[in-house]
Design a protein around this motif. Structure first.
Motif, PDB file in Angstrom:
ATOM      1  N   SER A   1       0.824  -1.210   0.000  1.00  0.00           N
ATOM      2  CA  SER A   1       0.000   0.000   0.000  1.00  0.00           C
ATOM      3  C   SER A   1       0.858   1.260   0.000  1.00  0.00           C
ATOM      4  CB  SER A   1      -0.974   0.000   1.176  1.00  0.00           C
ATOM      5  OG  SER A   1      -0.265   0.052   2.387  1.00  0.00           O
ATOM      6  N   ASP A   2       1.970   1.238   0.720  1.00  0.00           N
ATOM      7  CA  ASP A   2       2.854   2.399   0.781  1.00  0.00           C
ATOM      8  C   ASP A   2       4.297   1.919   0.791  1.00  0.00           C
ATOM      9  OD1 ASP A   2       0.988   4.755   1.222  1.00  0.00           O
ATOM     10  OD2 ASP A   2       0.361   3.401   2.828  1.00  0.00           O
ATOM     11  N   GLY A   3       5.143   2.615   0.033  1.00  0.00           N
ATOM     12  CA  GLY A   3       6.549   2.244   0.003  1.00  0.00           C
ATOM     13  C   GLY A   3       7.241   2.770  -1.226  1.00  0.00           C
TER      14      GLY A   3
ATOM     15  N   LEU B   1       7.596   6.272  -5.844  1.00  0.00           N
ATOM     16  CA  LEU B   1       6.871   6.102  -4.587  1.00  0.00           C
ATOM     17  C   LEU B   1       5.555   5.380  -4.836  1.00  0.00           C
ATOM     18  CD1 LEU B   1       7.405   9.639  -3.015  1.00  0.00           C
ATOM     19  CD2 LEU B   1       8.571   7.506  -2.410  1.00  0.00           C
ATOM     20  N   VAL B   2       5.133   4.600  -3.845  1.00  0.00           N
ATOM     21  CA  VAL B   2       3.838   3.928  -3.879  1.00  0.00           C
ATOM     22  C   VAL B   2       3.030   4.442  -2.691  1.00  0.00           C
ATOM     23  CG1 VAL B   2       2.633   1.710  -3.727  1.00  0.00           C
ATOM     24  CG2 VAL B   2       4.836   1.854  -4.926  1.00  0.00           C
ATOM     25  N   GLU B   3       1.838   4.934  -2.959  1.00  0.00           N
ATOM     26  CA  GLU B   3       0.929   5.377  -1.906  1.00  0.00           C
ATOM     27  C   GLU B   3      -0.454   4.820  -2.195  1.00  0.00           C
ATOM     28  OE1 GLU B   3       1.066   9.646  -1.639  1.00  0.00           O
ATOM     29  OE2 GLU B   3       3.172   9.650  -1.034  1.00  0.00           O
ATOM     30  N   LYS B   4      -1.067   4.272  -1.157  1.00  0.00           N
ATOM     31  CA  LYS B   4      -2.411   3.680  -1.279  1.00  0.00           C
ATOM     32  C   LYS B   4      -2.476   2.688  -2.445  1.00  0.00           C
ATOM     33  CE  LYS B   4      -4.526   7.624   0.913  1.00  0.00           C
ATOM     34  NZ  LYS B   4      -5.375   8.797   0.799  1.00  0.00           N
TER      35      LYS B   4
ATOM     36  N   GLN C   1      -0.854   2.646  -5.235  1.00  0.00           N
ATOM     37  CA  GLN C   1      -0.717   3.218  -6.575  1.00  0.00           C
ATOM     38  C   GLN C   1       0.667   3.828  -6.767  1.00  0.00           C
ATOM     39  OE1 GLN C   1      -3.347   3.179  -8.896  1.00  0.00           O
ATOM     40  NE2 GLN C   1      -4.300   1.877  -7.356  1.00  0.00           N
TER      41      GLN C   1
ATOM     42  N   GLN D   1       3.059   6.578  -7.729  1.00  0.00           N
ATOM     43  CA  GLN D   1       2.867   8.026  -7.643  1.00  0.00           C
ATOM     44  C   GLN D   1       3.623   8.740  -8.763  1.00  0.00           C
ATOM     45  OE1 GLN D   1       0.627   9.539  -5.284  1.00  0.00           O
ATOM     46  NE2 GLN D   1       0.140   7.361  -5.520  1.00  0.00           N
TER      47      GLN D   1
ATOM     48  N   PRO E   1       8.283  -2.043   1.226  1.00  0.00           N
ATOM     49  CA  PRO E   1       7.173  -1.470   1.989  1.00  0.00           C
ATOM     50  C   PRO E   1       7.645  -0.310   2.854  1.00  0.00           C
ATOM     51  CG  PRO E   1       7.325  -3.859   2.327  1.00  0.00           C
ATOM     52  CD  PRO E   1       8.551  -3.427   1.590  1.00  0.00           C
ATOM     53  N   GLY E   2       6.774   0.695   2.988  1.00  0.00           N
ATOM     54  CA  GLY E   2       7.063   1.824   3.863  1.00  0.00           C
ATOM     55  C   GLY E   2       6.853   1.431   5.315  1.00  0.00           C
TER      56      GLY E   2
ATOM     57  N   SER F   1       5.313   1.862   9.031  1.00  0.00           N
ATOM     58  CA  SER F   1       4.047   2.349   9.576  1.00  0.00           C
ATOM     59  C   SER F   1       4.306   3.551  10.460  1.00  0.00           C
ATOM     60  CB  SER F   1       3.356   1.245  10.374  1.00  0.00           C
ATOM     61  OG  SER F   1       4.151   0.924  11.503  1.00  0.00           O
TER      62      SER F   1
END
Length: 139
Positions: free
Chosen positions: A33-35, A99-102, A104, A106, A132-133, A135
């Motif tokens: 989801s984020d990363g 970057l990946v957010e939600k 997707q 970016q 992965p980002g 938390s």
């Protein structure tokens, strides 16, 4: 987390292939989801770049300019005969990060990810690593 591999078949000696959808599919498959998404091309005569994808003339101009800057025939010492492809790969580079957010990528409004073939036609590997980002609790 290991890297995934996609294969891209190129149609000519010098061509830019939009691989954005294939990269986005790997992000969805991995459910990150984020990363950070790292796209890496493990070849010395093909590279990867991010540039405008809305108008195909942009990448055509980029490839034509690279071909003009680094002609196929020149006073090269490399005996294999593809020195121009090696030089263009050094100019373009072998990896990009997005970057990946939600879940997707970016990318900017007009941005797409392109495999740049400089010694085709061939079938190329593109490696995609998703990091992965952290938390908010871990920061």
């Amino acid at each position: 987390m290991g890297a995934d591999t996609i294969r891209v078949t190129t149609s000519s000696r010098s061509v830019a292939v939009d691989i954005t959808q294939a990269v986005a599919a790997k992000v969805r498959e991995r459910k990150v989801s984020d990363g950070l998404c790292v796209v890496y091309v493990p070849h010395t005569t093909a590279g990867v770049t991010i540039n405008e994808g809305a108008d195909p003339a942009v990448m055509e101009d980029v490839m034509n300019t690279l071909n003009a800057m680094v002609p196929w025939r020149g006073p090269y010492k490399h005996m294999e005969g593809n020195s121009a492809a090696h030089i263009k790969t050094s100019l373009v580079g072998s990896s990009v990060q997005v970057l990946v957010e939600k879940g997707q990528l970016q990318l900017g409004t007009w941005q797409r990810i392109f495999l740049c073939e400089f010694d085709g036609p061939r079938t190329r590997k593109v490696r995609i690593a998703l990091i992965p980002g952290s938390s908010p609790e871990a920061v």
